[in-house]
Design a protein around this motif. Structure first.
Motif, PDB file in Angstrom:
ATOM      1  N   ASP A 240     -37.589  20.938   1.348  1.00 54.68           N
ATOM      2  CA  ASP A 240     -37.800  21.841   2.428  1.00 54.68           C
ATOM      3  C   ASP A 240     -36.710  21.493   3.593  1.00 54.68           C
ATOM      4  O   ASP A 240     -36.009  22.264   4.199  1.00 54.68           O
ATOM      5  CB  ASP A 240     -39.204  22.053   3.076  1.00 54.68           C
ATOM      6  N   VAL A 241     -36.577  20.250   3.752  1.00 58.35           N
ATOM      7  CA  VAL A 241     -35.783  19.573   4.780  1.00 58.35           C
ATOM      8  C   VAL A 241     -34.084  19.534   4.509  1.00 58.35           C
ATOM      9  O   VAL A 241     -33.324  20.250   5.157  1.00 58.35           O
ATOM     10  CB  VAL A 241     -36.001  18.164   5.153  1.00 58.35           C
ATOM     11  N   ASP A 242     -34.060  19.396   3.321  1.00 55.39           N
ATOM     12  CA  ASP A 242     -32.648  19.363   2.751  1.00 55.39           C
ATOM     13  C   ASP A 242     -32.791  19.397   1.199  1.00 55.39           C
ATOM     14  O   ASP A 242     -33.464  18.407   0.560  1.00 55.39           O
ATOM     15  CB  ASP A 242     -31.934  17.936   2.775  1.00 55.39           C
ATOM     16  N   GLU A 243     -32.231  20.227   0.645  1.00 55.13           N
ATOM     17  CA  GLU A 243     -32.344  20.763  -0.831  1.00 55.13           C
ATOM     18  C   GLU A 243     -31.701  19.541  -1.742  1.00 55.13           C
ATOM     19  O   GLU A 243     -32.004  19.509  -2.808  1.00 55.13           O
ATOM     20  CB  GLU A 243     -31.669  21.909  -1.248  1.00 55.13           C
ATOM     21  N   GLU A 244     -31.009  18.762  -0.972  1.00 50.98           N
ATOM     22  CA  GLU A 244     -30.131  17.618  -1.813  1.00 50.98           C
ATOM     23  C   GLU A 244     -30.971  16.491  -1.897  1.00 50.98           C
ATOM     24  O   GLU A 244     -31.007  15.665  -2.874  1.00 50.98           O
ATOM     25  CB  GLU A 244     -28.807  17.318  -1.258  1.00 50.98           C
ATOM     26  N   LEU A 245     -32.092  16.210  -0.914  1.00 49.58           N
ATOM     27  CA  LEU A 245     -33.112  15.175  -1.231  1.00 49.58           C
ATOM     28  C   LEU A 245     -34.155  15.482  -2.179  1.00 49.58           C
ATOM     29  O   LEU A 245     -34.355  16.432  -2.779  1.00 49.58           O
ATOM     30  CB  LEU A 245     -33.701  15.177   0.032  1.00 49.58           C
ATOM     31  N   SER A 246     -34.563  14.225  -2.728  1.00 50.90           N
ATOM     32  CA  SER A 246     -35.651  14.156  -3.629  1.00 50.90           C
ATOM     33  C   SER A 246     -36.187  12.957  -3.623  1.00 50.90           C
ATOM     34  O   SER A 246     -35.900  11.907  -2.733  1.00 50.90           O
ATOM     35  CB  SER A 246     -35.057  14.246  -5.170  1.00 50.90           C
ATOM     36  N   VAL A 247     -37.243  12.547  -4.183  1.00 51.97           N
ATOM     37  CA  VAL A 247     -38.077  11.532  -4.153  1.00 51.97           C
ATOM     38  C   VAL A 247     -37.863  10.639  -5.391  1.00 51.97           C
ATOM     39  O   VAL A 247     -37.367  10.964  -6.259  1.00 51.97           O
ATOM     40  CB  VAL A 247     -39.462  11.876  -4.087  1.00 51.97           C
ATOM     41  N   THR A 248     -38.172   9.331  -5.073  1.00 51.81           N
ATOM     42  CA  THR A 248     -38.046   8.282  -6.022  1.00 51.81           C
ATOM     43  C   THR A 248     -39.448   7.736  -6.439  1.00 51.81           C
ATOM     44  O   THR A 248     -40.223   7.264  -5.500  1.00 51.81           O
ATOM     45  CB  THR A 248     -37.203   7.200  -5.825  1.00 51.81           C
ATOM     46  N   GLU A 249     -40.005   7.817  -7.558  1.00 56.39           N
ATOM     47  CA  GLU A 249     -41.167   7.165  -7.826  1.00 56.39           C
ATOM     48  C   GLU A 249     -41.048   6.069  -8.871  1.00 56.39           C
ATOM     49  O   GLU A 249     -40.719   6.480  -9.908  1.00 56.39           O
ATOM     50  CB  GLU A 249     -42.379   8.135  -8.426  1.00 56.39           C
ATOM     51  N   THR A 250     -41.532   4.713  -8.437  1.00 51.87           N
ATOM     52  CA  THR A 250     -41.059   3.618  -9.366  1.00 51.87           C
ATOM     53  C   THR A 250     -42.125   2.559  -9.343  1.00 51.87           C
ATOM     54  O   THR A 250     -42.989   2.566  -8.312  1.00 51.87           O
ATOM     55  CB  THR A 250     -39.594   3.299  -9.226  1.00 51.87           C
ATOM     56  N   HIS A 251     -41.860   1.352  -9.729  1.00 49.62           N
ATOM     57  CA  HIS A 251     -42.725   0.310  -9.542  1.00 49.62           C
ATOM     58  C   HIS A 251     -41.744  -0.844  -9.651  1.00 49.62           C
ATOM     59  O   HIS A 251     -40.824  -0.851  -9.935  1.00 49.62           O
ATOM     60  CB  HIS A 251     -43.768   0.214 -10.629  1.00 49.62           C
ATOM     61  N   PHE A 252     -42.478  -2.012  -8.871  1.00 51.89           N
ATOM     62  CA  PHE A 252     -41.596  -3.180  -8.648  1.00 51.89           C
ATOM     63  C   PHE A 252     -42.681  -4.338  -9.048  1.00 51.89           C
ATOM     64  O   PHE A 252     -43.855  -4.233  -8.805  1.00 51.89           O
ATOM     65  CB  PHE A 252     -40.819  -3.467  -7.435  1.00 51.89           C
ATOM     66  N   THR A 253     -42.154  -5.441  -9.406  1.00 49.68           N
ATOM     67  CA  THR A 253     -43.031  -6.747  -9.351  1.00 49.68           C
ATOM     68  C   THR A 253     -43.327  -7.241  -8.167  1.00 49.68           C
ATOM     69  O   THR A 253     -42.478  -7.687  -7.318  1.00 49.68           O
ATOM     70  CB  THR A 253     -42.077  -7.844 -10.103  1.00 49.68           C
ATOM     71  N   ALA A 254     -44.590  -7.291  -7.924  1.00 48.96           N
ATOM     72  CA  ALA A 254     -45.298  -7.404  -6.685  1.00 48.96           C
ATOM     73  C   ALA A 254     -44.948  -8.919  -6.142  1.00 48.96           C
ATOM     74  O   ALA A 254     -45.039  -9.151  -5.106  1.00 48.96           O
ATOM     75  CB  ALA A 254     -46.736  -7.190  -6.532  1.00 48.96           C
ATOM     76  N   ASN A 255     -45.201  -9.941  -7.111  1.00 46.51           N
ATOM     77  CA  ASN A 255     -45.025 -11.320  -7.034  1.00 46.51           C
ATOM     78  C   ASN A 255     -43.798 -11.909  -7.925  1.00 46.51           C
ATOM     79  O   ASN A 255     -44.155 -12.595  -8.754  1.00 46.51           O
ATOM     80  CB  ASN A 255     -46.374 -12.037  -7.309  1.00 46.51           C
ATOM     81  N   PRO A 256     -42.823 -11.447  -7.425  1.00 44.48           N
ATOM     82  CA  PRO A 256     -41.431 -12.164  -8.259  1.00 44.48           C
ATOM     83  C   PRO A 256     -41.582 -13.520  -8.095  1.00 44.48           C
ATOM     84  O   PRO A 256     -41.681 -13.972  -7.192  1.00 44.48           O
ATOM     85  CB  PRO A 256     -40.404 -11.311  -7.868  1.00 44.48           C
ATOM     86  N   PRO A 257     -40.739 -14.236  -9.214  1.00 43.81           N
ATOM     87  CA  PRO A 257     -40.626 -15.737  -8.996  1.00 43.81           C
ATOM     88  C   PRO A 257     -39.537 -15.914  -7.888  1.00 43.81           C
ATOM     89  O   PRO A 257     -38.782 -15.044  -7.804  1.00 43.81           O
ATOM     90  CB  PRO A 257     -39.834 -15.959 -10.465  1.00 43.81           C
ATOM     91  N   GLU A 258     -39.653 -17.149  -7.468  1.00 45.68           N
ATOM     92  CA  GLU A 258     -38.775 -17.406  -6.375  1.00 45.68           C
ATOM     93  C   GLU A 258     -37.409 -17.293  -6.907  1.00 45.68           C
ATOM     94  O   GLU A 258     -36.844 -17.680  -7.800  1.00 45.68           O
ATOM     95  CB  GLU A 258     -38.824 -18.989  -5.994  1.00 45.68           C
ATOM     96  N   LYS A 259     -36.429 -16.540  -5.928  1.00 41.15           N
ATOM     97  CA  LYS A 259     -35.181 -16.582  -6.353  1.00 41.15           C
ATOM     98  C   LYS A 259     -34.176 -17.598  -5.910  1.00 41.15           C
ATOM     99  O   LYS A 259     -34.662 -18.280  -5.139  1.00 41.15           O
ATOM    100  CB  LYS A 259     -34.480 -15.143  -5.460  1.00 41.15           C
TER     101      LYS A 259
END
Length: 408
Positions: A240-259
């Motif tokens: 409604d704000v901008d027809e070119e915009l969209s959402v991303t629904e995804t997941h990530f690792t909450a407790n990743p190993p130290e980088k």
């Protein structure tokens, strides 16, 4: 780019095959010559040739599928500017390395009580026989293979398939919820538009500030409506704000190993670090009350599930698979380091993967692997381009012309 095609799957060759469209003279390769020696076991050039041609055919089929046509000139293109190595030579050398590993796997099979059953051996023999009978003498000369070579290739592939599980049987399969925890989020990204080139710096700065304000205003409008609406459809609000915009629904690792120090801060899943950080203080279903800003973009963020059970279980499976693959790879590397492997480069040089020599394996129907299953039916054909035909007019001239193509 060292490996440009799919992994060779020779088990699917246990079917009725036929050759079509062969032109030009034979390759003049001696398939019985020894190309590689692995711990004293001799590898015929015919085995390497067959596997290489299969890889070549798979790569050409891939280009045809994804790019609408085979890249016929690929094999002659230089892949390494320092050495002058072509993609064709690189592909051949990659297959040689795979063959070396396969011979080591077959050698070690007895240590894991792995063997080919009588039923499997019968299928392998029948497949190799059918292959020889279905293809013309000219095709077989171009491939430089015998029935024994085909049988060896199929046996090696069968051992490779059967060895993985026993080799990784002792891997640690315990993965805690904390290690695998997956957090699911939904967010809308509103990016600042790039400033057009040209103009003085003052006007460019003003334009950039204006675009930044516009991006922030759009993001704030989306955020305000999302906060005001229970169970908001963030995708509809964004459009409604901008027809070119969209959402991303995804997941990530909450407790990743130290980088490590040189690793990116962004999660493998691609979720911006600032988005990951903001949801730590949210409850499931809650929208962050403030915009998140990072690298020229604004984010409207909602936490869906801090602990996504389904995604977490999938991550556990992924972690276990990675552990198995790492164990397998480490064992292979150890075997290779300790092995006595000799490569006859002069012999291998006679196996030329160039643009003017094409090989095609056409699958007619989809069936199971050679290992105690019904077999695939495929069609194989090999041919040379008109350019190759022009240079191969006589048997005495052919070897010299092909050698020249490779050196070039």
């Amino acid at each position: 780019m060292r490996y440009i095609g799919k992994k060779i799957a020779l088990g699917c060759l246990a079917g009725v095959l036929a050759a079509t469209g062969l032109t030009g003279c034979s390759s003049k390769m001696d398939g019985s010559s020894v190309a590689v020696t692995v711990n004293g076991e001799q590898v015929p050039l015919g085995v390497v040739s067959f596997m290489t041609r299969y890889q070549q055919a798979q790569t050409q089929a891939m280009y045809e599928m994804y790019f609408g046509g085979a890249n016929d000139g690929l094999w002659d293109q230089v892949s390494d500017e320092k050495t002058g190595e072509t993609y064709g030579e690189s592909a051949r050398d990659d297959v040689v390395e795979q063959v070396e590993v396969m011979y080591l796997l077959r050698e070690k099979a007895k240590d894991y009580d792995v063997k080919i059953t009588k039923k499997e051996q019968k299928k392998i023999t029948e497949a190799a026989k059918q292959f020889i009978e279905a293809n013309s003498q000219a095709t077989l000369e171009n491939l430089a293979v015998t029935q024994a070579d085909i049988e060896t290739a199929l046996e090696l592939q069968t051992y490779e398939k059967k060895m993985f599980d026993p080799m990784v049987a002792d891997v640690d399969t315990k993965v805690s919820d904390n290690e695998a925890q997956q957090t699911t989020v939904t967010y809308v990204t509103v990016e600042e538009k790039d400033t057009e080139e040209g103009g003085d710096s003052a006007s460019a700065n003003e334009e950039e500030k204006a675009k930044e304000a516009t991006a922030k205003e759009k993001a704030q409008q989306i955020l305000d409506e999302a906060l005001a609406t229970a169970n908001a459809d963030m995708d509809a609000i964004a459009k409604d704000v901008d027809e070119e915009l969209s959402v991303t629904e995804t997941h990530f690792t909450a407790n990743p190993p130290e980088k490590e120090d040189d690793e990116e801060e962004e999660d493998i899943g691609g979720v911006p670090q600032s988005v990951q950080d903001v949801v730590k203080d949210l409850a499931d279903g809650e929208v962050a009350s403030e915009l998140v800003e990072e690298d020229g973009a604004y984010y409207v963020v909602r936490l869906e599930k801090a602990f996504d059970e389904e995604s977490t279980n999938e991550k556990k499976d992924s972690i276990i698979s990675e552990r198995k693959q790492d164990m397998y790879d480490d064992m292979i590397e150890d075997w290779k380091d300790k092995a006595d492997i000799q490569v006859d480069k002069k012999v291998l040089k006679t196996l030329k993967v160039t643009a003017n020599r094409k090989f095609t394996f056409k699958q007619e129907e989809e069936t199971e692997d050679v290992s105690d299953n019904e077999a695939d039916q495929e069609e194989v054909s090999s041919n040379e381009s008109e350019e190759a035909q022009d240079s191969d007019q006589g048997e005495d001239e052919a070897p010299e012309a092909q050698e020249k193509d490779t050196e070039e």
